[in-house]
Design a protein around this motif. Structure first.
Motif: not given
Length: 118
Positions: A28-31, A33
């Protein structure tokens, strides 16, 4: 015999089990990204996105005190990123050179395309 740098860079044929480009199971990456990474790759066909496992490995490069990565030359392009580009028919310059040299097939990532985010 020296290895072909394009073949070496494009050696990964399928995404890692936690590749951020996967629909299911990816890191999961930052929104925003991941979309930013994809847009960066699409806007500059000379760029690449390294597989996190090739960066964070015993053969990977090093991070300096300012947080800049110094590559080792053992890094590989993320197969998820490469497949995403092929899905959009937008391979990088390095990918096109590898195809022209016959060291990598444009169909190398076909099997994983359906597993990727859109």
């Amino acid at each position: 015999m020296s290895r072909n740098p394009f073949a070496h860079h494009l050696r990964l044929k399928k995404p890692c089990e936690n590749c951020p480009f996967l629909k299911v199971g990816g890191i999961e990456l930052a929104p925003g990204r991941l979309q930013g990474i994809i847009e960066g790759l699409l806007s500059d066909d000379r760029s690449t996105f390294q597989c996190h496992k090739s960066v964070h490995s015993k053969h990977g490069g090093e991070w300096d005190d300012d947080g800049h990565y110094q590559p080792s030359g053992h890094e590989a392009m993320c197969a998820g990123a490469a497949a995403t580009l092929m899905k959009r028919r937008r391979p990088t310059v390095a990918m096109r050179i590898a195809f022209a040299q016959g060291v990598v097939s444009p169909t190398q990532w076909d099997a994983c395309v359906d597993t990727l985010v859109d």
